[in-house]
Design a protein around this motif. Structure first.
Motif, mmCIF file in Angstrom:
data_model
loop_
_atom_site.group_PDB
_atom_site.id
_atom_site.type_symbol
_atom_site.label_atom_id
_atom_site.label_comp_id
_atom_site.label_asym_id
_atom_site.label_seq_id
_atom_site.Cartn_x
_atom_site.Cartn_y
_atom_site.Cartn_z
ATOM 1 N N GLY A 5 0.955 -1.293 -0.301
ATOM 2 C CA GLY A 5 0.286 0.579 0.286
ATOM 3 C C GLY A 5 0.928 1.236 0.404
ATOM 4 O O GLY A 5 1.841 0.852 0.747
ATOM 5 N N ASN A 6 0.224 2.507 -0.167
ATOM 6 C CA ASN A 6 1.215 3.955 -0.051
ATOM 7 C C ASN A 6 1.097 4.080 0.996
ATOM 8 O O ASN A 6 2.340 4.933 1.324
ATOM 9 N N ALA A 7 0.537 3.788 1.997
ATOM 10 C CA ALA A 7 1.254 4.127 3.583
ATOM 11 C C ALA A 7 2.356 3.385 3.243
ATOM 12 O O ALA A 7 3.913 4.427 4.049
ATOM 13 N N GLU A 8 2.837 2.021 3.772
ATOM 14 C CA GLU A 8 3.847 1.663 3.359
ATOM 15 C C GLU A 8 5.209 1.602 2.300
ATOM 16 O O GLU A 8 6.328 1.900 2.955
ATOM 17 N N LEU A 9 4.508 2.407 1.448
ATOM 18 C CA LEU A 9 5.933 2.569 0.343
ATOM 19 C C LEU A 9 6.222 4.097 1.092
ATOM 20 O O LEU A 9 7.618 4.571 0.914
ATOM 21 N N ASP A 71 -3.357 6.983 5.817
ATOM 22 C CA ASP A 71 -3.572 6.853 4.395
ATOM 23 C C ASP A 71 -5.769 7.320 3.689
ATOM 24 O O ASP A 71 -6.282 6.503 4.226
ATOM 25 N N SER A 72 -5.049 7.496 3.308
ATOM 26 C CA SER A 72 -6.602 8.517 1.995
ATOM 27 C C SER A 72 -6.337 7.508 0.778
ATOM 28 O O SER A 72 -6.873 8.589 0.057
ATOM 29 N N GLY A 73 -5.545 6.458 0.423
ATOM 30 C CA GLY A 73 -5.304 6.423 -0.970
ATOM 31 C C GLY A 73 -4.112 6.902 -1.490
ATOM 32 O O GLY A 73 -3.156 6.581 -1.230
ATOM 33 N N ARG A 75 -2.986 10.216 -1.613
ATOM 34 C CA ARG A 75 -2.425 11.168 -0.515
ATOM 35 C C ARG A 75 -2.178 10.523 0.458
ATOM 36 O O ARG A 75 -2.685 9.771 1.939
ATOM 37 N N VAL A 76 -0.665 10.244 1.101
ATOM 38 C CA VAL A 76 -0.362 10.096 2.484
ATOM 39 C C VAL A 76 0.196 10.910 3.033
ATOM 40 O O VAL A 76 0.720 11.665 3.089
ATOM 41 N N ALA A 77 -0.362 11.049 5.448
ATOM 42 C CA ALA A 77 0.271 11.686 5.728
ATOM 43 C C ALA A 77 1.646 10.916 6.723
ATOM 44 O O ALA A 77 0.770 9.971 7.306
ATOM 45 N N VAL A 78 2.509 11.441 7.334
ATOM 46 C CA VAL A 78 2.960 10.128 7.555
ATOM 47 C C VAL A 78 3.420 11.996 8.880
ATOM 48 O O VAL A 78 4.344 12.541 8.738
ATOM 49 N N TYR A 79 3.686 11.676 10.271
ATOM 50 C CA TYR A 79 3.742 12.458 10.998
ATOM 51 C C TYR A 79 5.063 11.962 12.049
ATOM 52 O O TYR A 79 5.501 10.290 12.192
ATOM 53 N N SER A 80 6.213 12.350 12.388
ATOM 54 C CA SER A 80 7.628 12.435 12.512
ATOM 55 C C SER A 80 7.991 13.399 13.632
ATOM 56 O O SER A 80 7.927 13.935 13.240
ATOM 57 N N HIS A 81 9.115 12.469 14.428
ATOM 58 C CA HIS A 81 9.823 12.703 15.493
ATOM 59 C C HIS A 81 11.680 12.970 15.005
ATOM 60 O O HIS A 81 12.035 11.627 14.242
ATOM 61 N N LEU A 82 12.158 13.756 14.215
ATOM 62 C CA LEU A 82 13.419 14.289 13.819
ATOM 63 C C LEU A 82 14.564 15.109 14.978
ATOM 64 O O LEU A 82 14.140 16.154 15.695
ATOM 65 N N ILE A 96 3.309 14.911 3.212
ATOM 66 C CA ILE A 96 2.083 14.204 3.175
ATOM 67 C C ILE A 96 2.994 14.301 1.276
ATOM 68 O O ILE A 96 3.579 15.179 0.801
ATOM 69 N N LEU A 97 2.258 13.161 0.753
ATOM 70 C CA LEU A 97 2.550 12.322 -0.551
ATOM 71 C C LEU A 97 1.453 12.081 -1.265
ATOM 72 O O LEU A 97 0.612 11.413 -0.879
#
Length: 125
Positions: A5-9, A71-73, A75-82, A96-97
């Motif tokens: 899925g796109n979230a995994e990618l 994951d909205s199909g 579009r995927v949003a990833v929230y991270s700690h850097l 957001i990809l």
């Protein structure tokens, strides 16, 4: 074989970039016609790739931890700690990809410095 899925990618791409495997991540996951909305670089694929490579070379020991994925199909949003290694500054980052045919074709990213003296006991995550 299960379809990825796109979230995994998205998470694989961002993790590889953070680990310094920028060119390999782009070769695997980013479309040739990719564009991005980072205000500090031209919007083409090669400009951001080179900037990410330079960042990885300048700061190879940064820590990047994915906290949430939405994951909205397409579009995927990833929230991270850097956590940067060179300076004692930490950031909450959102990528957001947008995907087409299993490849990233567009990306937005934004970050917020995490204050060390926040009155919010829940924190950023």
């Amino acid at each position: 074989m299960a379809e990825t899925g796109n979230a995994e990618l998205a998470t694989k791409f961002l993790s590889m970039v953070a680990a310094g495997n920028v060119r390999e991540a782009y070769d695997r996951y980013v479309a040739k016609h990719f564009q991005h909305h980072n205000a500090y670089f031209p919007s083409d694929r090669e400009s951001l790739l080179l900037a990410m490579e330079q960042s990885a070379e300048a700061e190879p020991n940064k820590s990047f931890t994915i906290k949430q994925v939405i994951d909205s199909g397409v579009r995927v949003a990833v929230y991270s700690h850097l956590k940067r290694a060179a300076v004692p500054v930490e950031y909450a980052v959102v990528h957001i990809l947008r995907f087409e045919c299993g490849q990233i074709v567009e990306m937005w990213d934004l970050g917020q410095e995490i204050p060390t003296d926040s009155p919010n006991d829940l924190g950023m995550f």
